[in-house]
Design an enzyme around this catalytic site. Structure first.
Site, PDB file in Angstrom:
ATOM      1  N   GLU A  90       0.816  -1.213   0.000  1.00  0.00           N
ATOM      2  CA  GLU A  90       0.000   0.000   0.000  1.00  0.00           C
ATOM      3  C   GLU A  90       0.848   1.260   0.000  1.00  0.00           C
ATOM      4  OE1 GLU A  90      -2.760   0.001   3.214  1.00  0.00           O
ATOM      5  OE2 GLU A  90      -3.415  -2.036   2.751  1.00  0.00           O
ATOM      6  N   CYS A 103       3.211   8.353   1.231  1.00  0.00           N
ATOM      7  CA  CYS A 103       3.676   7.410   2.235  1.00  0.00           C
ATOM      8  C   CYS A 103       3.875   6.078   1.518  1.00  0.00           C
ATOM      9  CB  CYS A 103       2.595   7.295   3.313  1.00  0.00           C
ATOM     10  SG  CYS A 103       2.927   6.029   4.528  1.00  0.00           S
ATOM     11  N   CYS A 110       5.564  -7.265   7.406  1.00  0.00           N
ATOM     12  CA  CYS A 110       6.540  -6.800   8.398  1.00  0.00           C
ATOM     13  C   CYS A 110       6.780  -7.912   9.401  1.00  0.00           C
ATOM     14  CB  CYS A 110       5.994  -5.562   9.113  1.00  0.00           C
ATOM     15  SG  CYS A 110       7.168  -4.847  10.287  1.00  0.00           S
ATOM     16  N   CYS A 114       3.897  -5.694  15.805  1.00  0.00           N
ATOM     17  CA  CYS A 114       3.245  -4.794  16.767  1.00  0.00           C
ATOM     18  C   CYS A 114       1.753  -5.125  16.825  1.00  0.00           C
ATOM     19  CB  CYS A 114       3.448  -3.334  16.355  1.00  0.00           C
ATOM     20  SG  CYS A 114       5.192  -2.916  16.211  1.00  0.00           S
ATOM     21  N   CYS A 117      -1.052  -3.053  14.821  1.00  0.00           N
ATOM     22  CA  CYS A 117      -0.785  -2.721  13.420  1.00  0.00           C
ATOM     23  C   CYS A 117      -1.332  -3.780  12.457  1.00  0.00           C
ATOM     24  CB  CYS A 117       0.718  -2.578  13.245  1.00  0.00           C
ATOM     25  SG  CYS A 117       1.230  -2.331  11.542  1.00  0.00           S
ATOM     26  N   CYS A 329      -1.950   2.233   7.057  1.00  0.00           N
ATOM     27  CA  CYS A 329      -1.391   1.319   6.071  1.00  0.00           C
ATOM     28  C   CYS A 329      -1.494  -0.128   6.530  1.00  0.00           C
ATOM     29  CB  CYS A 329       0.066   1.659   5.824  1.00  0.00           C
ATOM     30  SG  CYS A 329       0.261   2.505   4.277  1.00  0.00           S
TER      31      CYS A 329
HETATM   32  N1  SAH Z   1       7.628   0.073  10.728  1.00  0.00           N
HETATM   33  C1  SAH Z   1       7.794   1.464  10.860  1.00  0.00           C
HETATM   34  C2  SAH Z   1       7.122   2.263   9.770  1.00  0.00           C
HETATM   35  C3  SAH Z   1       5.785   1.768   9.309  1.00  0.00           C
HETATM   36  S1  SAH Z   1       4.468   1.879  10.451  1.00  0.00           S
HETATM   37  C4  SAH Z   1       7.326   1.909  12.222  1.00  0.00           C
HETATM   38  O1  SAH Z   1       6.723   1.127  12.941  1.00  0.00           O
HETATM   39  O2  SAH Z   1       7.609   3.051  12.566  1.00  0.00           O
HETATM   40  C5  SAH Z   1       4.098   3.603  10.345  1.00  0.00           C
HETATM   41  C6  SAH Z   1       3.499   4.207  11.585  1.00  0.00           C
HETATM   42  O3  SAH Z   1       2.141   3.789  11.751  1.00  0.00           O
HETATM   43  C7  SAH Z   1       4.220   3.815  12.861  1.00  0.00           C
HETATM   44  O4  SAH Z   1       4.405   4.931  13.682  1.00  0.00           O
HETATM   45  C8  SAH Z   1       3.264   2.818  13.451  1.00  0.00           C
HETATM   46  O5  SAH Z   1       3.480   2.646  14.805  1.00  0.00           O
HETATM   47  C9  SAH Z   1       1.937   3.445  13.095  1.00  0.00           C
HETATM   48  N2  SAH Z   1       0.778   2.565  13.208  1.00  0.00           N
HETATM   49  C10 SAH Z   1       0.677   1.249  12.971  1.00  0.00           C
HETATM   50  N3  SAH Z   1      -0.572   0.801  13.208  1.00  0.00           N
HETATM   51  C11 SAH Z   1      -1.285   1.880  13.596  1.00  0.00           C
HETATM   52  C12 SAH Z   1      -2.639   2.070  13.991  1.00  0.00           C
HETATM   53  N4  SAH Z   1      -3.501   1.059  14.035  1.00  0.00           N
HETATM   54  N5  SAH Z   1      -3.018   3.313  14.328  1.00  0.00           N
HETATM   55  C13 SAH Z   1      -2.154   4.349  14.289  1.00  0.00           C
HETATM   56  N6  SAH Z   1      -0.875   4.234  13.928  1.00  0.00           N
HETATM   57  C14 SAH Z   1      -0.439   3.013  13.598  1.00  0.00           C
HETATM   58 FE1  SF4 Z   2       5.911  -3.302  11.447  1.00  0.00          FE
HETATM   59 FE2  SF4 Z   2       3.544  -2.230  11.886  1.00  0.00          FE
HETATM   60 FE3  SF4 Z   2       5.251  -2.474  13.886  1.00  0.00          FE
HETATM   61 FE4  SF4 Z   2       5.750  -0.687  11.943  1.00  0.00          FE
HETATM   62  S1  SF4 Z   2       4.038  -0.658  13.386  1.00  0.00           S
HETATM   63  S2  SF4 Z   2       7.178  -2.146  12.866  1.00  0.00           S
HETATM   64  S3  SF4 Z   2       4.902  -1.786  10.182  1.00  0.00           S
HETATM   65  S4  SF4 Z   2       4.313  -4.167  12.753  1.00  0.00           S
END
Ligand code: SAH
Ligand code: SF4
Length: 344
Positions: A90, A103, A110, A114, A117, A329
């Site tokens: 995406e 973006c 990944c 997390c 996410c 995303c």
């Molecule tokens: N992996 C990297 C970059 C991609 S994620 C990282 O984790 O920073 C991009 C951003 O989206 C990160 O700050 C992540 O924590 C946030 N993110 C992921 N899931 C989310 C959600 N459900 N709501 C808000 N932010 C989210």
């Molecule tokens: Fe990976 Fe999502 Fe965690 Fe970023 S927030 S490191 S994309 S699992």
């Protein structure tokens, strides 16, 4: 076949020389590749013979629009792109006062897992090539007929888990004969790979480093972000201090506000005391609810922000763009994968 869009201009010149092609052709081809053509046949100032020869010998990545959602609220466009092997990622195109920002994704899925996410929940398939990162920008520019001036590496994937390809992408996208997007117009977001943050600090790039912190202490952070069990909050913040010292750039901390998880007054106070004196900025984000996580958006963002600001921590609350189109995303891809799983 060699992907020409992953090569720097000097590398392309060396390759052409080795393959018996004139050096000046390399610059012409490089410029076409970075202007976003989708086939050698579009390189109109090369002879037809040469275009055919190149097509027989080399390749380069392009991104195909699989799905697209346009926000009725603010015109934000969310793309699901596919690559040659069928892998999908995406990208989100946003309009700001001063131009367009995109973006982009750096991996298919990944590995960091997390819990809040959508990407983390869908698992990991592979790294993206530098050319595939460029292709997302180029495909969006072509589809929407716009010029993009800002890039954020904040889509699917952990950029520092694909370090070499991301660094090469940065070199290519900022090159003068390429898209020429300066480092000051690029942000890179990481969940906190401390060894790679130290490595990046040595590059002394002028990009903005965003660090996804999302919690003031190990107890909360280890529950939501498994990477915290490898490098804890203290080790991460130490690396951020070293990074800011080495680059003189302000770190931007991302903090997604989750109801009842990390949004209490005590969390704000703890965060403020841990960040005290650091060259940084906190970006509070209303968390996007992802199916199956059980997390909900906090209603305490303003209060939290005030507590931080009163303790001298510069804080902004992120404007949510594209709130009607599966905002964060990983969600569009996840839904598409779920649909195809149901249909098969
Ligand atoms: N992996 C990297 C970059 C991609 S994620 C990282 O984790 O920073 C991009 C951003 O989206 C990160 O700050 C992540 O924590 C946030 N993110 C992921 N899931 C989310 C959600 N459900 N709501 C808000 N932010 C989210
Ligand atoms: Fe990976 Fe999502 Fe965690 Fe970023 S927030 S490191 S994309 S699992």
């Amino acid at each position: 076949m060699t992907d020409l869009k992953c090569m720097t201009l000097p590398e392309l010149e060396a390759l052409f020389k080795q393959d018996g092609l004139p050096k000046f052709r390399a610059k012409q081809v490089y410029r076409w590749l970075h202007r976003g053509v989708v086939s050698f046949s579009e390189m109109s100032d090369l002879s037809k013979d040469l275009r055919e020869k190149l097509a027989g010998q080399y390749t380069f990545a392009v991104a195909k629009v699989e799905r697209k959602q346009v926000s009725k609220v603010d015109g934000t466009i969310k793309y699901l792109f596919s690559f040659e092997d069928g892998a999908t990622v995406e990208s989100v195109l946003m309009k700001y006062k001063h131009g367009y920002s995109i973006c982009i994704s750096t991996q298919v899925g990944c590995r960091m897992g997390c819990t809040f996410c959508a990407t983390g929940k869908s698992g990991y398939l592979r790294n993206l090539l530098p050319s595939e990162m460029l292709a997302q920008i180029q495909a969006a520019e072509r589809d929407a007929d716009v010029r993009i001036s800002n890039i954020v590496l904040m889509g699917m994937g952990e950029p520092l888990d694909n370090y070499d390809n991301v660094l090469r992408f940065l070199e290519l996208v900022s090159s003068e004969d390429g898209m020429n997007i300066g480092m000051r117009h690029i942000s890179l977001s990481t969940c906190g790979l401390v060894d790679k943050i130290d490595q990046l600090a040595k590059e002394k790039l002028q990009l903005t480093l965003s660090v996804s912190l999302h919690a003031p202490n190990d107890e909360i952070r280890s529950r939501t972000m498994p990477i915290n069990r490898k490098w804890n909050v203290e080790q991460l913040l130490d690396a951020c201090r070293r990074y800011a010292d080495a680059t003189h750039r302000r770190i931007s901390f991302e903090y997604a506000m989750i109801d009842g998880v990390n949004d209490s007054d005590a969390c704000a106070l703890e965060l403020a005391s841990r960040l005290k004196g650091m060259l940084c900025h906190v970006n509070l984000i209303p968390v996007n609810s992802v199916e199956g996580t059980g997390y909900h958006r906090s209603a305490r963002i303003e209060k939290f922000s005030t507590l931080l600001a009163n303790r001298g921590i510069t804080t902004t609350v992120r404007r949510t763009l594209g709130s009607d189109i599966d905002a964060s995303c990983g969600q569009l891809r996840r839904r598409t994968l779920n649909e195809s799983a149901k249909n098969s």
